[in-house]
Design an enzyme around this catalytic site. Structure first.
Site, mmCIF file in Angstrom:
data_model
loop_
_atom_site.group_PDB
_atom_site.id
_atom_site.type_symbol
_atom_site.label_atom_id
_atom_site.label_comp_id
_atom_site.label_asym_id
_atom_site.label_seq_id
_atom_site.Cartn_x
_atom_site.Cartn_y
_atom_site.Cartn_z
ATOM 1 N N GLU A 262 0.627 -0.752 0.174
ATOM 2 C CA GLU A 262 -0.543 -0.017 -0.184
ATOM 3 C C GLU A 262 1.052 0.964 0.607
ATOM 4 O O GLU A 262 1.925 1.471 1.041
ATOM 5 C CB GLU A 262 -1.271 0.500 1.368
ATOM 6 N N ARG B 256 5.033 -12.647 9.953
ATOM 7 C CA ARG B 256 5.871 -11.398 9.736
ATOM 8 C C ARG B 256 6.950 -11.181 9.878
ATOM 9 O O ARG B 256 7.471 -11.403 11.444
ATOM 10 C CB ARG B 256 5.043 -10.570 9.845
ATOM 11 N N LYS C 250 4.725 1.255 8.925
ATOM 12 C CA LYS C 250 4.689 2.555 8.125
ATOM 13 C C LYS C 250 3.913 3.194 9.520
ATOM 14 O O LYS C 250 4.410 4.910 9.407
ATOM 15 C CB LYS C 250 4.278 2.159 7.211
HETATM 16 P P1 ATP Z 1 2.569 -2.121 7.178
HETATM 17 O O1 ATP Z 1 2.533 -2.214 8.865
HETATM 18 O O2 ATP Z 1 4.065 -1.550 7.834
HETATM 19 O O3 ATP Z 1 1.659 -0.883 7.290
HETATM 20 P P2 ATP Z 1 1.909 -3.208 6.225
HETATM 21 O O4 ATP Z 1 1.653 -5.103 6.275
HETATM 22 O O5 ATP Z 1 0.255 -2.643 6.439
HETATM 23 O O6 ATP Z 1 2.791 -3.329 6.770
HETATM 24 P P3 ATP Z 1 1.768 -3.344 3.206
HETATM 25 O O7 ATP Z 1 2.464 -2.401 1.947
HETATM 26 O O8 ATP Z 1 -0.227 -3.461 2.753
HETATM 27 O O9 ATP Z 1 2.019 -3.069 4.942
HETATM 28 O O10 ATP Z 1 2.270 -4.591 3.059
HETATM 29 C C1 ATP Z 1 2.585 -5.569 1.528
HETATM 30 C C2 ATP Z 1 3.436 -6.724 1.371
HETATM 31 O O11 ATP Z 1 4.012 -6.963 2.511
HETATM 32 C C3 ATP Z 1 2.056 -7.862 1.971
HETATM 33 O O12 ATP Z 1 2.061 -8.674 1.595
HETATM 34 C C4 ATP Z 1 2.683 -7.251 3.314
HETATM 35 O O13 ATP Z 1 1.868 -8.984 4.186
HETATM 36 C C5 ATP Z 1 3.958 -7.196 3.663
HETATM 37 N N1 ATP Z 1 4.067 -7.233 4.768
HETATM 38 C C6 ATP Z 1 4.819 -5.652 5.781
HETATM 39 N N2 ATP Z 1 4.858 -6.046 6.868
HETATM 40 C C7 ATP Z 1 5.643 -7.297 6.524
HETATM 41 C C8 ATP Z 1 6.829 -7.589 7.400
HETATM 42 N N3 ATP Z 1 6.846 -6.758 8.595
HETATM 43 N N4 ATP Z 1 7.530 -9.294 7.067
HETATM 44 C C9 ATP Z 1 6.715 -9.283 6.395
HETATM 45 N N5 ATP Z 1 6.027 -8.902 5.289
HETATM 46 C C10 ATP Z 1 5.705 -8.120 5.706
HETATM 47 MG MG MG Z 2 -1.291 -1.551 5.316
#
Ligand code: ATP
Ligand code: MG
Length: 571
Positions: free
Chosen positions: A43, A268, A278
């Site tokens: 995202e 994760r 983020k």
């Molecule tokens: P954040 O909480 O940092 O915003 P998010 O999961 O909301 O993380 P996205 O941009 O939706 O961020 O994630 C893109 C991809 O990266 C998704 O497939 C998510 O599952 C993966 N991802 C995000 N954080 C992690 C992590 N800590 N370890 C492994 N994969 C991750």
């Molecule tokens: Mg997200």
């Protein structure tokens, strides 16, 4: 890791894990016609972090290992938080990590029309309805985890009424929050995600790609499975928190009767001494706790890059931590181990003094300079040697001298002899001090001309070898010394009512502004990495100027991971 032998007989190590096992099995049974197509779906609401690197390495790595494809897809369904700046940074970071989406870069917003049509289809099937409950009421009706929810009074609207209302939602006739489109599933489901989840909400917001075209935006659960389906993804890999959403993912695609990828969840990445989200990084940036998204203290990809991490060291780290189904916390020391291992092989050694103390060699001719041979990398003789100037006035590290040396302190002290690396043996004869502050300002030493190169012809032993820089030839530099962002390994270990910001390490950055480096450091370009002998690995920062390089300390030389590993094995 698994060993693989190629046609030339060369054995290489490739990661293997439960997801690759599934892919291998699907290839064997021909489940997707022998195709493998994964995707990385960020995202664009912030910069990527090392957790995303794990997901990138996994998705692109599987595509690479199985002759498949991996798409880059921006999951841009929330117009209020997303920005073009983030899109650009994400592209740069994925490329820098060494992966290539070729021409397959997509946006969920490209599919808004298809999603809308699919939503209309669900309404026609009697599987979706427009609901006028307020957000608060919707939450109340959803019910507790322990018991069933309550059906919305709008649940039995006719198909015609729903079609009309949904069309008017899209036309912008209603204010935000007035109504939603919900799937009609089961308000008594044990899985709260299945209790008539919202599919569309009203948002009068401008989207960075679709502008003002849409007044309604799809929710993640709907948008994601539809996007995966449109792109003919085979394995939709996501993190564990989506496990409970999988029935909904499957429900939408089953109802629509469209191409259906398989969702697979993995744990994760969490790292000690930092947060990993983020949303939280944005708080650090906006709150001025760090200098920006690419602050070298941040575990963002751009922060690690600026700090001096190599793409290879991060990929190696992701391979080592593996892919599991249970959440865990990885020790920051492992990440540090990976960069140390990489740079040990390729970073040139140089001498630099971070906290200088002046040394005058009282028996060295005043106008003399000589050049001494120094080895560029003892791990790699191919990297050759260089010449380092030596003269009467030098700098050594302040902490390499003690007026009253404690036991076990073998470095320089009054009357004591030590070796200067690649140079001579010197003996301290006098320490001068500032009368007011009491601080030692200068040392007077003698040198032994017979020890040129750092060896004594009479076999005389010294217990310490110090690094040094010739004062007349020194390059002035700044060093930025980084420590962990948080005071505690566990970011949730905070007092009640407080959050991670209450345990921010106030000493996470120490700036040393009067460092002295050997002359070759004048040529350091941003991104160049060195081992400063005895001190650690450093990387030239973009803040460097022609007159004054700035170096980020990537990592110290001490290997704390080896200790951690030993302790773990001993358990
Ligand atoms: P954040 O909480 O940092 O915003 P998010 O999961 O909301 O993380 P996205 O941009 O939706 O961020 O994630 C893109 C991809 O990266 C998704 O497939 C998510 O599952 C993966 N991802 C995000 N954080 C992690 C992590 N800590 N370890 C492994 N994969 C991750
Ligand atoms: Mg997200």
């Amino acid at each position: 890791m698994e060993k693989e032998q190629d046609m030339t007989g060369q054995v290489s190590e490739r990661p293997t894990d439960f997801i690759r096992e599934i892919v291998r099995e699907d290839l064997k049974t021909g489940k997707y016609g022998g195709r493998v197509n994964t995707r990385f779906p960020p995202e664009p609401n912030g910069y990527l972090h090392i957790g995303h690197a794990k997901s990138i390495c996994l998705n692109f790595g599987i595509a690479r290992d199985f002759n498949g494809l991996c798409n880059l897809r921006f999951d841009d369904t929330n117009p209020t938080k997303e920005e073009v700046e983030y899109v650009e940074s994400i592209k740069e970071d994925v490329r820098w990590l060494g992966f290539d989406w070729q021409e397959r870069m997509y946006y969920a917003s490209d599919y808004f029309s298809v999603m809308y049509d699919y939503a209309v289809q669900l309404i026609r099937m009697g599987k979706a309805y427009v609901c006028d409950l307020s957000p608060d009421e919707t939450r109340q009706y959803r019910g507790p985890l322990t018991g069933p929810g309550k059906e919305s009074p709008y649940r039995s609207r006719s198909v015609e009424e729903n079609l009309d209302l949904f069309e008017r939602m899209r036309a912008g006739e209603f204010p935000e929050g007035a109504c939603t489109l919900r799937a009609k599933i089961d308000m008594a489901s044990g899985n709260i995600n299945m209790r008539d989840p919202v599919i569309y909400r009203i948002l009068h917001a401008e989207h960075h790609r679709t502008g003002n075209k849409w007044r309604i935006y799809p929710m993640y659960d709907f948008a994601h499975c539809v996007s995966d389906s449109i792109e003919k993804i085979t394995h939709s890999i996501c993190t564990l928190e989506f496990e409970d959403h999988r029935p909904l993912y499957d429900w939408f695609l089953d109802q629509l009767n469209v191409y259906h990828p398989q969702q697979i969840e993995f744990a994760r990445l969490n790292l000690s001494y930092t947060v990993m989200s983020k949303r939280k990084f944005l708080q650090l940036v906006d709150g001025g706790h760090v200098r920006g998204w690419d602050d070298p203290r941040m575990p963002t990809i751009s922060g690690l890059r600026r700090r001096g991490y190599t793409p290879g060291s991060i990929r190696n780290f992701c391979d080592r931590i593996g892919v599991a189904k249970r959440d865990s916390v990885v020790d920051m020391a492992l990440l540090e181990y990976c960069i140390r291992e990489d740079l040990n092989k390729r970073a040139p050694r140089v001498m630099a003094v971070l906290r200088p103390l002046k040394v005058v060699l009282i028996n060295y001719p005043e106008d003399q300079t000589e050049e001494l041979d120094a080895v560029n990398n003892p791990e790699d003789p191919g990297m050759g040697t260089r010449r380092v100037p030596f003269s009467r006035v030098l700098y050594i590290e302040r902490e390499d001298f003690r007026e009253d040396p404690p036991k076990q302190f073998y470095r320089l002290a009054p009357g004591r002899e030590v070796r200067l690396r690649y140079a001579y043996y010197i003996t301290c004869v006098k320490a001068l001090r500032d009368e007011k502050s009491g601080e030692i300002t200068e040392l007077h030493c003698t040198y032994d001309p017979a020890t040129r190169g750092g060896d004594s012809p009479d076999g005389r032993k010294v217990k310490a070898t110090l690094h040094w820089v010739s004062a007349a030839h020194a390059v002035e530099a700044e060093a930025r010394m980084y420590n962990y962002l948080l005071l505690k390994a566990d970011p949730d270990d905070v007092e009640e009512g407080k959050d991670f910001k209450s345990i921010i390490n106030p000493d996470s950055l120490e700036i040393l502004s009067s460092c002295k480096g050997e002359p070759c450091l004048a040529d350091a370009k941003p991104g160049d990495r060195y081992q400063f002998e005895r001190l650690g690995y450093f990387c030239a920062d973009p803040d460097s100027s022609a007159e004054r390089p700035v170096f980020n300390r990537i990592v110290t030389l001490k290997d704390t991971w080896a200790k951690v590993e030993k302790a773990q094995k001993g358990k």
